[in-house]
Scaffold this active site. Structure first.
Site, PDB file in Angstrom:
ATOM      1  N   CYS A 108      50.701  43.691  45.057  1.00 15.84           N
ATOM      2  CA  CYS A 108      51.301  44.109  46.350  1.00 15.84           C
ATOM      3  C   CYS A 108      50.388  44.169  47.376  1.00 15.84           C
ATOM      4  CB  CYS A 108      51.759  45.665  46.200  1.00 15.84           C
ATOM      5  SG  CYS A 108      53.050  45.599  44.633  1.00 15.84           S
ATOM      6  N   GLY A 111      53.510  40.067  48.424  1.00 17.41           N
ATOM      7  CA  GLY A 111      54.711  40.502  47.929  1.00 17.41           C
ATOM      8  C   GLY A 111      55.886  40.302  49.000  1.00 17.41           C
ATOM      9  N   ASN A 151      48.816  49.823  45.573  1.00 22.43           N
ATOM     10  CA  ASN A 151      48.852  48.760  44.966  1.00 22.43           C
ATOM     11  C   ASN A 151      47.978  48.488  43.643  1.00 22.43           C
ATOM     12  OD1 ASN A 151      46.807  45.509  45.732  1.00 22.43           O
ATOM     13  ND2 ASN A 151      48.401  45.779  44.508  1.00 22.43           N
ATOM     14  N   GLY A 152      48.639  48.213  42.670  1.00 20.62           N
ATOM     15  CA  GLY A 152      48.029  48.068  41.134  1.00 20.62           C
ATOM     16  C   GLY A 152      48.832  48.918  40.198  1.00 20.62           C
ATOM     17  N   TYR A 204      43.243  32.894  43.678  1.00 19.19           N
ATOM     18  CA  TYR A 204      44.542  32.517  44.232  1.00 19.19           C
ATOM     19  C   TYR A 204      45.255  33.664  44.964  1.00 19.19           C
ATOM     20  CZ  TYR A 204      49.759  32.260  43.520  1.00 19.19           C
ATOM     21  OH  TYR A 204      51.180  31.950  43.528  1.00 19.19           O
TER      22      TYR A 204
END
Ligand code: SF4
Length: 477
Positions: free
Chosen positions: A2, A28, A104-105, A257
């Protein structure tokens, strides 16, 4: 995966949040949202399914304005794919005004903590999302332990296991905090007063990636330290109130990526790392007989710099034979296989006549299931390529991720169940090479600070080892 954004003490903070989220939309695309504190001290939250440009419209931003604001773009890794699980979360407090949280996580001990809060303290959850758990845990320490907000956040940070880069707005303060290993990226910046003077001199900015800062005229100060808790308060300098760090475990996949090439992530220039990966792959191919009929081509876009690095080192020309439709999102970040398959068909198209009789060195960033790449190899062959040699800019992915990346179970990961020759045959390629882990680590400035668990299965925490260590059940995984 995210993306998060935070603005402190900047007029029209809501517009800047939307701009940051737009810059990190690649992290996201399923849902997004904003929470802002208005001039009366109330915190409002707005979120919806879809892209930033469609959800956070001008009309919405006019309504949800404030000089303290946070925002989030979601790619679901845990919890259902619906609006209740989108972020930020508004957390009710008895004394009001509410608190807002985004993160985020992935939290490994999510169920243990949630069950404890529900059963022992009567907390009610509206979602299955980690961000809400973080908010309610902070609220628990405020309400039941009568802690100050600073201590409540530090205590919550100690209880949470896993990956989290989080932001909390509480009253007129904002807090940024990160897990002790620093799995997910997190950067801090500031905005200088603009020419019109509309930005406060101590305006602070938080984001998942530094590439968002240039777009809004902010300057990167630094990355947050793993385990760091930072307090933002009006007319006071930014204050570090705790650093509870453990061994650094930055996600190496951010460099391969996820992060944008124009980001500086974990102290590394992302585009530079990718070019070096390409150069290393080219060194492996010294013996290959690639002549004037050969082109190096990326699966656009995250592999572009790897392919450029390969071309520069090998002398084989780089070219672009596949057109990418930019209005189709990242296929890997689509939640299910059907969406991914449709994504590939709509996303790539070969240039007419381009491939006829050519040998193609096809560079991709990674292989997860292999199904997407096989479709692309078939597409290129169907367009007339004589040979397709696949080169992969990551080591073999043999393990799932428990820290915020939605990799499938091990049995779905092609490198976990097939050897190189078998993968090559599956892809219908003429040859296949991955970068080796040892060579990959030589590219990084501080290789010891990274997590490689999906390549070597050495997890700091996994649902198995965490629940074995603590003897607690995990109903989530
Ligand atoms: S397991 Fe892989 S994807 Fe997950 S944090 Fe570690 S390196 Fe990143």
């Amino acid at each position: 995966m995210c993306g998060i954004a935070g603005i402190f003490n900047v007029e029209n903070g809501e517009s800047l949040i939307a701009e940051i989220l737009f810059a990190i939309q690649h992290r996201g695309q399923e849902s997004c949202g904003i929470a802002a504190r208005n001039s009366k001290g109330n915190i409002f939250c707005y979120k919806g399914m879809g892209l930033v440009k469609n959800v956070l419209t001008e009309k919405v931003l006019d309504k949800y304005c404030g000089d303290i604001a946070i925002g989030h773009v979601r790619y679901p890794t845990a919890g259902k794919s619906d609006e209740t699980n989108s972020q930020p979360h508004s957390i009710e407090l008895p004394e009001g005004p509410h608190m807002a949280v985004c993160s985020n996580g992935d939290i490994i001990n999510y169920h243990e903590l949630r069950t404890w809060l529900e059963k022992d303290y009567g907390f009610t959850f509206k979602s299955d999302n980690d961000g809400e758990l973080i908010g309610r845990l902070v609220a628990f320490h405020l309400i039941h332990k009568k802690m100050k907000i600073e201590n409540a956040i530090i205590e919550a940070q100690k209880q949470l296991k896993g990956a989290f880069s989080s932001i909390v707005i509480y009253r007129d303060q904002m807090f940024a905090f990160r897990d002790p290993h620093g799995f997910r990226p997190y950067v801090l910046g500031h905005i200088k007063p603009s020419e019109t003077g509309e930005h406060s001199s101590n305006g602070a900015v938080l984001a998942s990636e530094s590439c968002a800062f240039g777009i809004i005229g902010a300057k990167l100060i630094r990355e947050l330290e793993p385990g760091e808790v930072i307090k933002f308060e009006k007319d006071k300098p930014i204050k570090v109130i705790a650093v509870n760090s453990l061994k650094k475990q930055h996600c190496v996949f951010e460099l391969i990526y996820f992060s944008r090439p124009d980001a500086i992530t974990f102290g590394e220039k992302v585009y530079d790392v990718r070019k070096k990966i390409g150069a290393r792959l080219a060194e492996y191919d010294k013996e290959m007989k690639f002549g004037s009929d050969t082109v190096v081509m990326a699966v656009p876009d995250s592999s572009n710099f790897v392919a450029l690095g390969y071309a520069a080192k090998s002398g084989v020309p780089f070219d672009m034979g596949l057109l990418r439709n930019h209005y189709v999102g990242r296929t890997f970040t689509k939640p299910d296989q059907k969406q991914r398959d449709e994504g590939v068909r709509h996303k790539f198209n070969p240039l007419p006549e381009f491939f006829k009789g050519k040998k193609v060195v096809l560079v991709d960033d990674s292989i997860v299931r292999g199904t997407t790449l096989r479709k692309i190899v078939r597409m290129i062959r169907g367009a007339g390529a004589r040979e397709v040699h696949v080169r992969i800019g990551s080591p073999r992915v043999i393990g799932s991720c428990y820290y915020g990346i939605d990799t499938p179970t091990r049995k779905e990961l092609i490198a976990a169940i097939k050897n190189n020759d078998e993968i090559c045959a599956f892809l219908e390629a003429d040859s296949l090479r991955y970068i080796e882990v040892e060579d990959f680590t030589k590219i990084l400035t501080k290789p010891e600070t990274f997590c490689y668990a999906c390549f070597n299965l050495k997890y700091e925490y996994s649902p198995e080892n965490y629940h074995q260590k603590t003897n607690t059940p995990d109903s989530r995984c």
